[in-house]
Design an enzyme around this catalytic site. Structure first.
Site, PDB file in Angstrom:
ATOM      1  N   ARG A 157     -12.775 -14.626  17.567  1.00 17.30           N
ATOM      2  CA  ARG A 157     -12.395 -14.785  18.977  1.00 17.30           C
ATOM      3  C   ARG A 157     -13.597 -15.463  19.650  1.00 17.30           C
ATOM      4  O   ARG A 157     -14.738 -15.188  19.292  1.00 17.30           O
ATOM      5  CB  ARG A 157     -12.127 -13.432  19.628  1.00 17.30           C
ATOM      6  N   ASP A 179       2.906 -11.211  14.533  1.00 16.26           N
ATOM      7  CA  ASP A 179       3.758 -10.623  15.580  1.00 16.26           C
ATOM      8  C   ASP A 179       5.092 -11.340  15.801  1.00 16.26           C
ATOM      9  O   ASP A 179       5.992 -10.786  16.429  1.00 16.26           O
ATOM     10  CB  ASP A 179       3.010 -10.612  16.923  1.00 16.26           C
ATOM     11  N   GLY A 207      -6.016 -13.553  15.479  1.00 14.79           N
ATOM     12  CA  GLY A 207      -5.826 -12.597  14.385  1.00 14.79           C
ATOM     13  C   GLY A 207      -5.427 -13.309  13.102  1.00 14.79           C
ATOM     14  O   GLY A 207      -4.665 -14.265  13.138  1.00 14.79           O
ATOM     15  N   ASP A 233       5.745 -13.621  17.859  1.00  9.38           N
ATOM     16  CA  ASP A 233       6.009 -13.619  19.298  1.00  9.38           C
ATOM     17  C   ASP A 233       5.902 -14.996  19.949  1.00  9.38           C
ATOM     18  O   ASP A 233       5.756 -15.088  21.163  1.00  9.38           O
ATOM     19  CB  ASP A 233       5.053 -12.629  20.001  1.00  9.38           C
ATOM     20  N   ASP A 291      -0.614 -16.983  20.207  1.00 10.48           N
ATOM     21  CA  ASP A 291      -0.473 -17.361  21.605  1.00 10.48           C
ATOM     22  C   ASP A 291      -1.789 -17.838  22.247  1.00 10.48           C
ATOM     23  O   ASP A 291      -1.838 -18.895  22.884  1.00 10.48           O
ATOM     24  CB  ASP A 291       0.018 -16.082  22.301  1.00 10.48           C
ATOM     25  N   ARG A 343       1.813  -5.903  20.144  1.00 11.49           N
ATOM     26  CA  ARG A 343       1.455  -5.473  21.503  1.00 11.49           C
ATOM     27  C   ARG A 343       2.521  -5.810  22.539  1.00 11.49           C
ATOM     28  O   ARG A 343       2.859  -5.000  23.379  1.00 11.49           O
ATOM     29  CB  ARG A 343       0.137  -6.141  21.933  1.00 11.49           C
ATOM     30  N   THR A 385       0.758 -15.933  13.151  1.00 10.19           N
ATOM     31  CA  THR A 385       0.577 -14.591  13.712  1.00 10.19           C
ATOM     32  C   THR A 385       1.624 -13.665  13.104  1.00 10.19           C
ATOM     33  O   THR A 385       2.776 -14.072  12.927  1.00 10.19           O
ATOM     34  CB  THR A 385       0.691 -14.589  15.254  1.00 10.19           C
TER      35      THR A 385
HETATM   36  P1  ATP Z   1      -2.973 -13.109  17.709  1.00  6.94           P
HETATM   37  O1  ATP Z   1      -1.563 -13.366  18.175  1.00  6.94           O
HETATM   38  O2  ATP Z   1      -3.025 -12.748  16.280  1.00  6.94           O
HETATM   39  O3  ATP Z   1      -3.729 -12.148  18.600  1.00  6.94           O
HETATM   40  P2  ATP Z   1      -4.162 -15.281  19.134  1.00  6.94           P
HETATM   41  O4  ATP Z   1      -4.316 -16.714  18.793  1.00  6.94           O
HETATM   42  O5  ATP Z   1      -3.222 -14.958  20.269  1.00  6.94           O
HETATM   43  O6  ATP Z   1      -3.777 -14.507  17.814  1.00  6.94           O
HETATM   44  P3  ATP Z   1      -6.440 -14.610  20.815  1.00  6.94           P
HETATM   45  O7  ATP Z   1      -7.629 -13.764  20.551  1.00  6.94           O
HETATM   46  O8  ATP Z   1      -5.600 -14.277  21.988  1.00  6.94           O
HETATM   47  O9  ATP Z   1      -5.607 -14.657  19.458  1.00  6.94           O
HETATM   48  O10 ATP Z   1      -6.944 -16.128  21.027  1.00  6.94           O
HETATM   49  C1  ATP Z   1      -7.756 -16.755  20.054  1.00  6.94           C
HETATM   50  C2  ATP Z   1      -8.783 -17.619  20.733  1.00  6.94           C
HETATM   51  O11 ATP Z   1      -8.138 -18.646  21.498  1.00  6.94           O
HETATM   52  C3  ATP Z   1      -9.685 -16.914  21.751  1.00  6.94           C
HETATM   53  O12 ATP Z   1     -10.740 -16.222  21.142  1.00  6.94           O
HETATM   54  C4  ATP Z   1     -10.179 -18.084  22.574  1.00  6.94           C
HETATM   55  O13 ATP Z   1     -11.224 -18.751  21.924  1.00  6.94           O
HETATM   56  C5  ATP Z   1      -8.957 -19.001  22.605  1.00  6.94           C
HETATM   57  N1  ATP Z   1      -8.232 -18.794  23.860  1.00  6.94           N
HETATM   58  C6  ATP Z   1      -7.371 -17.812  24.169  1.00  6.94           C
HETATM   59  N2  ATP Z   1      -6.948 -17.908  25.448  1.00  6.94           N
HETATM   60  C7  ATP Z   1      -7.583 -18.987  25.970  1.00  6.94           C
HETATM   61  C8  ATP Z   1      -7.596 -19.624  27.236  1.00  6.94           C
HETATM   62  N3  ATP Z   1      -6.875 -19.168  28.271  1.00  6.94           N
HETATM   63  N4  ATP Z   1      -8.379 -20.726  27.404  1.00  6.94           N
HETATM   64  C9  ATP Z   1      -9.104 -21.208  26.389  1.00  6.94           C
HETATM   65  N5  ATP Z   1      -9.147 -20.645  25.161  1.00  6.94           N
HETATM   66  C10 ATP Z   1      -8.400 -19.553  24.941  1.00  6.94           C
END
Ligand code: ATP
Length: 348
Positions: A97, A153, A36, A155, A128, A197, A151
């Site tokens: 994503r 959040d 995000g 978190d 995360d 969330r 982020t």
């Molecule tokens: P936000 O907290 O704003 O949601 P985020 O970084 O947690 O941000 P995610 O969509 O959960 O957002 O993860 C971003 C990208 O990181 C995913 O689209 C994917 O490419 C990669 N990613 C997430 N989890 C994994 C995983 N277990 N293994 C490999 N890549 C991952």
């Protein structure tokens, strides 16, 4: 550079393996934003780029997060590429994503791209999921990666604040102030849904900052009982309006569901719902987020020079710290229960 001394986080110096190049002449750092978007990501991109160039390194910008690593959307950045962006919300690198990066095949393509582009290390900015992906990739390919917590959040464990959180909090506060005007005029009970969330930082601190009556957060779902108590005893005795901030989490059920429940149980109240949604992500970053992003971005380059890898840059008690990915990701960041007590005390 300062480090956390209490033993929880510590300076993790990994001697550079022979397979990876030590930072020096021709060292090239890739940078991406993922997950995000969050206000302050641009300030972080600027800081990483300029700090790297200042140290004599080359910078390559990867567009659309991990997706851009798979599709080779990579451009070399000079200092001018990051001019006039510190005040902009969103991310000039775009974000996406990428499911493919979650597979070994996808990560192999990403690694091939990095080798082909002569990128020696990565700075990833995200939440995360982004750091989880970074950790897996770094381990699989012995590739140096430093993460920045980007982020809204807030978190991520091991940092007092994440890039974007303060701006989102201010956006929520301003929105609630406006809703309060109409809520008071009509003597209504408003449920306002905010993002978060798995974490109630935005809802709880947003509630304190805007003088709301209660916050429903995933960490303490018993707060629903407290809410009913508040409605029964307090509303309309001394107040013209009531505002409850609700984190959008499945644990809380969200503002709609709560409002329905209250409407059924207390038909005498004029209940309304407002879902703040994506406006919480946008806007020019606050001074706090710009400074945080600038400090963290510069610290990421220092970390790489020191031979750090697999760490997130965090801030604790206004000091930059290195937090191993494993700690930042795996541990739930606790919410200070005292904040709930403060909210309760001040909402009488
Ligand atoms: P936000 O907290 O704003 O949601 P985020 O970084 O947690 O941000 P995610 O969509 O959960 O957002 O993860 C971003 C990208 O990181 C995913 O689209 C994917 O490419 C990669 N990613 C997430 N989890 C994994 C995983 N277990 N293994 C490999 N890549 C991952």
């Amino acid at each position: 550079m300062c480090f956390q001394e209490k033993g929880l986080f510590y300076l993790r110096y990994h001697k550079m393996e022979e397979t990876t190049k030590a930072p020096g002449k021709n060292y090239c750092i890739g940078i991406l934003t993922s997950g995000g978007d969050a206000p302050g990501m641009n300030a972080a991109i600027r800081a990483v780029t300029r700090a790297a160039i200042y140290k004599g390194f080359c910078v390559k910008a990867i567009y659309r997060g991990y997706k851009g690593l798979l599709s080779d959307e990579i451009v070399e950045f000079k200092t001018q590429n990051v001019s006039n962006i510190i005040q902009q919300g969103g991310t000039i690198l775009k974000t996406a994503r990428c499911k493919e990066f979650q597979t070994p095949e996808g990560r192999k393509i990403a690694h091939d791209t990095l080798v082909r582009e002569n990128i020696d290390a990565l700075v990833v900015i995200g939440g995360d999921g982004t750091l989880t992906g970074a950790r897996i990739f770094a381990t699989e390919y012995n590739f140096p990666i430093v993460g920045l917590p980007g982020t809204i959040d807030n978190d991520l464990f091991g940092t007092d604040s994440t890039i974007g959180y303060d701006t989102a909090l201010n956006t929520i506060m301003e929105a609630v102030d406006k809703i309060r005007d109409t809520a008071t005029s009509h003597e209504r009970l408003f449920f306002i849904e905010v993002m978060g969330r798995d974490a109630g930082f935005l809802a709880l601190n947003g509630a304190i900052a805007s003088g709301a009556e209660a916050a429903i957060i995933p960490e303490y779902n018993t707060e629903v009982d407290q809410l009913e108590e508040l409605i029964k005893n307090g509303f309309r005795k001394s107040k013209n309006s009531s505002i409850v901030l609700v984190a959008e989490s499945p644990t809380t059920g969200g503002a709609m569901q709560l409002a329905e429940r209250v409407k059924n149980e207390y038909p005498q109240y004029d209940v309304r719902v407002s879902i703040l949604g994506h406006l919480q992500r946008g806007g020019s970053p606050t001074a706090h987020d710009r400074i945080l992003a600038s400090r963290m971005g510069a610290a990421a380059i220092d970390a790489l020079i020191e031979g750090q890898r697999n760490v997130m840059i965090g801030i604790q008690n206004d000091q930059i710290v290195y937090v191993p990915f494993s700690k930042a990701i795996k541990n739930d960041k606790p919410i200070d229960r005292e904040l709930l007590n403060t909210l309760r005390t001040l909402s009488i």
